[in-house]
Design a protein around this motif. Structure first.
Motif, PDB file in Angstrom:
ATOM      1  N   ALA A 142      53.522   0.069 -43.130  1.00  0.00           N
ATOM      2  CA  ALA A 142      53.785  -1.211 -43.788  1.00  0.00           C
ATOM      3  C   ALA A 142      53.107  -2.308 -42.987  1.00  0.00           C
ATOM      4  O   ALA A 142      53.509  -2.610 -41.868  1.00  0.00           O
ATOM      5  CB  ALA A 142      55.283  -1.470 -43.893  1.00  0.00           C
ATOM      6  N   GLY A 143      52.061  -2.891 -43.535  1.00  0.00           N
ATOM      7  CA  GLY A 143      51.311  -3.926 -42.824  1.00  0.00           C
ATOM      8  C   GLY A 143      52.048  -5.267 -42.851  1.00  0.00           C
ATOM      9  O   GLY A 143      52.502  -5.729 -43.894  1.00  0.00           O
ATOM     10  N   VAL A 144      52.151  -5.869 -41.672  1.00  0.00           N
ATOM     11  CA  VAL A 144      52.664  -7.239 -41.518  1.00  0.00           C
ATOM     12  C   VAL A 144      51.570  -8.012 -40.796  1.00  0.00           C
ATOM     13  O   VAL A 144      51.352  -7.820 -39.598  1.00  0.00           O
ATOM     14  CB  VAL A 144      53.976  -7.276 -40.717  1.00  0.00           C
ATOM     15  N   ILE A 145      50.841  -8.839 -41.523  1.00  0.00           N
ATOM     16  CA  ILE A 145      49.700  -9.536 -40.939  1.00  0.00           C
ATOM     17  C   ILE A 145      49.992 -11.024 -40.859  1.00  0.00           C
ATOM     18  O   ILE A 145      50.615 -11.602 -41.750  1.00  0.00           O
ATOM     19  CB  ILE A 145      48.411  -9.271 -41.743  1.00  0.00           C
ATOM     20  N   ALA A 146      49.553 -11.634 -39.764  1.00  0.00           N
ATOM     21  CA  ALA A 146      49.769 -13.061 -39.545  1.00  0.00           C
ATOM     22  C   ALA A 146      48.434 -13.716 -39.243  1.00  0.00           C
ATOM     23  O   ALA A 146      47.583 -13.144 -38.543  1.00  0.00           O
ATOM     24  CB  ALA A 146      50.734 -13.288 -38.379  1.00  0.00           C
ATOM     25  N   THR A 147      48.221 -14.913 -39.783  1.00  0.00           N
ATOM     26  CA  THR A 147      46.947 -15.602 -39.599  1.00  0.00           C
ATOM     27  C   THR A 147      47.172 -17.103 -39.498  1.00  0.00           C
ATOM     28  O   THR A 147      48.115 -17.646 -40.084  1.00  0.00           O
ATOM     29  CB  THR A 147      45.988 -15.290 -40.760  1.00  0.00           C
ATOM     30  N   GLN A 148      46.294 -17.759 -38.754  1.00  0.00           N
ATOM     31  CA  GLN A 148      46.311 -19.221 -38.684  1.00  0.00           C
ATOM     32  C   GLN A 148      45.592 -19.836 -39.869  1.00  0.00           C
ATOM     33  O   GLN A 148      45.903 -20.954 -40.276  1.00  0.00           O
ATOM     34  CB  GLN A 148      45.652 -19.698 -37.390  1.00  0.00           C
ATOM     35  N   ARG A 149      44.599 -19.151 -40.405  1.00  0.00           N
ATOM     36  CA  ARG A 149      43.768 -19.711 -41.466  1.00  0.00           C
ATOM     37  C   ARG A 149      43.616 -18.705 -42.590  1.00  0.00           C
ATOM     38  O   ARG A 149      42.947 -17.685 -42.456  1.00  0.00           O
ATOM     39  CB  ARG A 149      42.373 -20.058 -40.920  1.00  0.00           C
ATOM     40  N   LEU A 150      44.236 -18.982 -43.730  1.00  0.00           N
ATOM     41  CA  LEU A 150      44.066 -18.118 -44.890  1.00  0.00           C
ATOM     42  C   LEU A 150      42.617 -18.090 -45.356  1.00  0.00           C
ATOM     43  O   LEU A 150      42.128 -17.068 -45.838  1.00  0.00           O
ATOM     44  CB  LEU A 150      44.958 -18.607 -46.032  1.00  0.00           C
ATOM     45  N   ALA A 151      41.915 -19.222 -45.207  1.00  0.00           N
ATOM     46  CA  ALA A 151      40.540 -19.288 -45.669  1.00  0.00           C
ATOM     47  C   ALA A 151      39.617 -18.384 -44.855  1.00  0.00           C
ATOM     48  O   ALA A 151      38.540 -18.016 -45.322  1.00  0.00           O
ATOM     49  CB  ALA A 151      40.030 -20.724 -45.621  1.00  0.00           C
ATOM     50  N   LYS A 152      40.018 -18.012 -43.630  1.00  0.00           N
ATOM     51  CA  LYS A 152      39.197 -17.146 -42.788  1.00  0.00           C
ATOM     52  C   LYS A 152      39.578 -15.678 -42.912  1.00  0.00           C
ATOM     53  O   LYS A 152      38.911 -14.816 -42.333  1.00  0.00           O
ATOM     54  CB  LYS A 152      39.317 -17.579 -41.322  1.00  0.00           C
ATOM     55  N   LEU A 153      40.643 -15.375 -43.645  1.00  0.00           N
ATOM     56  CA  LEU A 153      41.100 -13.996 -43.808  1.00  0.00           C
ATOM     57  C   LEU A 153      40.492 -13.397 -45.069  1.00  0.00           C
ATOM     58  O   LEU A 153      40.482 -14.033 -46.123  1.00  0.00           O
ATOM     59  CB  LEU A 153      42.626 -13.966 -43.892  1.00  0.00           C
ATOM     60  N   ALA A 154      39.974 -12.180 -44.959  1.00  0.00           N
ATOM     61  CA  ALA A 154      39.354 -11.509 -46.106  1.00  0.00           C
ATOM     62  C   ALA A 154      40.336 -11.445 -47.274  1.00  0.00           C
ATOM     63  O   ALA A 154      41.491 -11.040 -47.114  1.00  0.00           O
ATOM     64  CB  ALA A 154      38.901 -10.103 -45.705  1.00  0.00           C
ATOM     65  N   LYS A 155      39.868 -11.811 -48.457  1.00  0.00           N
ATOM     66  CA  LYS A 155      40.753 -11.893 -49.622  1.00  0.00           C
ATOM     67  C   LYS A 155      41.299 -10.533 -50.029  1.00  0.00           C
ATOM     68  O   LYS A 155      42.441 -10.422 -50.475  1.00  0.00           O
ATOM     69  CB  LYS A 155      40.007 -12.532 -50.792  1.00  0.00           C
TER      70      LYS A 155
END
Length: 528
Positions: free
Chosen positions: A180-193
């Protein structure tokens, strides 16, 4: 019979003061995306989630900054350092799944590209675990935009490709394997869609950039005019949505945690007051007693580039003793030396010599024990270096040509004989060309076993030919090849597998598909 009670994780409180519960079993099936700018409380949220769920589910944390290693002290997580090769990380990940141990992969010692490769290797090991070990596991990836970037950056395309592929597998295909992936990011625009789109649960924190606010609003099903609210969120406050959280966007205040990160937010404190300007000058420009220990570099030394290795080899020339090359015996060491004679031109290799040198380089690469588990890009760079050392001139093999030559050599096929007009191998090579590049070597290995009438390779041997240790992946490869009608599989009366090549009278002897990988390997005789 009453249904079993659901396992819920207490994330914090709702606006009315009631607990904000997260359905852990639902999360395992639907994955989670956390977004928030630096200082929004994103890492605090991940820590709360892991602390609350630690007694219930196995965890693996991909930690680029070393913030989550403190979980080991209280909750028993094992910290996996990265002073290891990619093959070692894959094996460790397989053992993690087998023994159900929660771990933190600490990547803080590595640069960006090394982090991507290490994370990809570890995630690949988790993903390729045998079906018997597909226990539920939370795989938490902090700063996910580093491992699944939207666009190419300063890292190599090959590193980005393997890292993005591992993250895509985690989020899109991991559920059936218990991941079960739990991913966290500062920038949605930099995360692969394609990675972000696989999550069904969202926790959106404070965000300032318009493009990130718009994407957050879209994921939560909110109108664009409502996106401004993300600017006003306080640290530790998030908007939750998803089947494991809430059917409607719900504000959540994350509760306290039991452990703390090694890095903390900056706090203002009084400036020290030196006795005089001269004292301040000495503090800056005079070395301290423990300076060497305190400022010792923490990162491993950088890997020398190919150009540096070649330059070092060129400098490694034996010293000529006195009396050689016309220097008289007894000439003083400090006497003026005559101008060195120009180096003789290196004669160009004939076509046969050049081919022999290329074949020797391929044999050396295939002879290394970990060759099957190294990426094609690493093997290609190794091949180019070996060719330069042998002074192989002319246009080097391209990467696709090298991949094809390596696959043919690994299967023990004489390429010159195979490309002859009357050779049956021409049809087999054409069949291999219709498969994805990474499968061609595996198919040729199976075809060679059928040509030699050897026992059918086991799942472990097929996986090894592909560069994996997962028998499950080997079975999927064979099923894919059979769908593409390049092989036909059947079982004999004793349950042993036989593989035939359609259109040719080639068929393996019966072999046990569950047998371990043997020591036998085809003789590598590459030729052009």
């Amino acid at each position: 019979m009453t249904a079993a009670a659901k396992v819920s994780v207490d994330l914090g409180t709702r606006p009315d003061g009631s607990p904000a519960a997260l359905d852990l079993e639902e999360l395992l099936a639907t994955r989670l995306l956390v977004q928030g700018n630096s200082g929004s409380g994103k890492s605090h949220l991940l820590r709360r989630l892991m602390e609350q769920s630690a007694p219930w589910v196995q965890q693996a944390v991909i930690d680029p900054e070393g913030d989550f290693v403190t979980l080991a002290e209280r909750y028993g997580h094992v910290v996996v350092d990265t002073r290891r090769g990619e093959a070692d990380l894959q094996r460790i990940a397989a053992r993690v799944r087998q023994h159900r141990v929660s771990v933190v992969l600490n990547l803080e010692e590595l640069d960006a590209e090394q982090q991507m490769r290490a994370a990809a290797a570890f995630l690949g090991g988790l993903f390729d675990a045998d079906r018997d070990f597909w226990y539920p596991m939370l795989v938490v990836v902090d700063e996910a935009q580093l491992f699944a970037p939207m666009a190419a950056g300063e890292v190599s395309d090959e590193a980005r490709k393997v890292s993005l592929g591992a993250m895509t597998n985690l989020m899109s295909r991991g559920r059936k394997r218990g991941l079960a992936g739990v991913i966290a990011t500062q920038r949605l625009a930099k995360l692969a869609k394609n990675v972000a789109a696989e999550a069904s649960n969202f926790l959106m924190g404070r965000t300032f950039l318009d493009i990130d606010m718009a994407r957050a609003a879209d994921l939560l099903g909110m109108e664009r005019r409502q996106a401004e609210m993300f600017r006003d969120l306080k640290s530790g406050h998030f908007i939750a949505l998803g089947p494991a959280l809430s059917r409607r966007p719900l504000p959540v205040h994350i509760g306290p945690v039991q452990t703390a990160a090694r890095s903390t937010s900056p706090k203002l404190m009084p400036m020290p007051q030196p006795a005089s300007v001269e004292d301040a000058h000495d503090l800056i420009f005079m070395p301290g007693a423990d300076e060497d220990r305190l400022f010792a570099p923490r990162r491993p030394p950088p890997v020398a580039s190919t150009a540096d290795v070649l330059a070092q080899l060129a400098r490694s020339v034996p010293q000529v003793p006195a009396g050689v090359d016309g220097a008289p015996e007894g000439t003083p060491a400090n006497a003026p030396q005559p101008a060195p004679a120009p180096a003789p031109a290196v004669p160009a290799l004939s076509a046969e010599q050049r081919q022999a040198a290329i074949d020797a380089a391929l044999r050396e690469i295939l002879g290394e024990s970990d060759a099957a588990f190294r990426t094609i890009a690493v093997l290609y760079q190794d091949f180019l270096v070996r060719c330069r050392i042998r002074r192989v001139g002319g246009e080097p093999l391209s990467l696709p040509a090298f991949r094809r030559r390596l696959a043919v050599a690994h299967a023990g096929i004489d390429l010159a004989e195979a490309e002859a007009d009357d050779s049956p191998w021409g049809e087999v090579l054409a069949m291999a060309g219709a498969l994805p590049e990474d499968m061609q070597g595996t198919f040729l290995t199976v075809a060679r076993a059928a040509f030699d009438r050897r026992p059918c390779p086991s799942d472990a041997e097929v996986a090894q030919a592909f560069g994996s240790r997962s028998p499950g992946r080997a079975r999927r490869l064979l099923a894919y090849m059979e769908e593409r009608q390049v092989i036909v599989c059947r079982l004999d009366g004793q349950g042993r597998r036989i593989i035939a090549i359609p259109g040719l009278a080639w068929e393996t002897e019966p072999g046990d598909p569950n047998a371990p990988a043997g020591a036998r390997a085809p003789e590598a005789t590459p030729a052009d």
